[in-house]
Design an enzyme around this catalytic site. Sequence first.
Site, PDB file in Angstrom:
ATOM      1  CE1 TYR A   1      -4.489  -2.020  18.075  1.00  8.47           C
ATOM      2  CE2 TYR A   1      -6.413  -1.565  16.724  1.00  8.47           C
ATOM      3  CZ  TYR A   1      -5.055  -1.730  16.852  1.00  8.47           C
ATOM      4  OH  TYR A   1      -4.252  -1.604  15.743  1.00  8.47           O
TER       5      TYR A   1
ATOM      6  CG  ASP B   1      -7.608  -2.206  11.718  1.00  6.41           C
ATOM      7  OD1 ASP B   1      -7.272  -3.129  10.962  1.00  6.41           O
ATOM      8  OD2 ASP B   1      -6.954  -1.882  12.736  1.00  6.41           O
TER       9      ASP B   1
END
Length: 284
Positions: A49, A44
Amino acid sequence: MQSVKLNNGVEMPLVGLGTFKVRGYEVVHQTLDSALGHGYRSFDTAGVYQNEADIGRALKELLPKHGLSRHDIFITSKLAPRDHGPEAEAGCLRSLEALDCEYLDLYLIHWPGKQGWKSEDPRNPECRQQSWEAMESLYRHGKFRAIGVSNYTVGHLQELLTQCQVKPAVLQVEYHPRLVQSELLAFCSESGFHLQAYSSLGTGCLVTEPKVKGLADSLGKTPAQVLLRWALQQGIGVIPKSTNPERIAQNARLFDFRLAEEDMELLSGLHSDTRYCWDPRAVV
């Protein structure tokens, strides 16, 4: 590793590796290498990110080492809040390009509001609709095997259901014994969405909770294993994050024990409506 069948028939592992704050190619490579070796097949990430490119590169190198191909793993990413609305398609395509994949297994709207706008901004609903329509188009063209949302409330989901042509397959939210979102879980169950939890350990706060530690000691398990198992027994998927090889291994060993009903109740009794991450309830 057990899996769940999503509402469109796609099989998704119940346990995946979260990668929030896992950055730098060496760290990403070592973490994914360890995870693949311990049976993880789901990973994930998200546009925000800042590790999609490193994950894509590492997987290209590591899959052959572990005797695997792209079809053996499940990759999830998410639309950055800055790309909500008219920029959604471009944001989706950036994730595909960064991960160097022809398709992603699951793509989520990361947040119900647009970055830089106030939560009460009346343009947020239209923004969400534009993003979803862009994702539906990419889903139909085979770029995403499933689509869903993250950090949505029941109200946001109800709104989406009145507009969508493709129902969301997954809702990813913060969920742990101090934030037992029973209404949300029930709505997902009734509507055919799979609920996946992030921050199952309460950003680390729950592993030192005396009741969690006591239960873990009595079972010969780690506090993290107990917390993750609590979610799994409710049909909730989990994506624990760690870069520690030992913890990565432990967090995958969740299917050789069960919590008794009184243990489940003990943990659920810790509910205090505590959020360690973000609260989407104010987003109109």
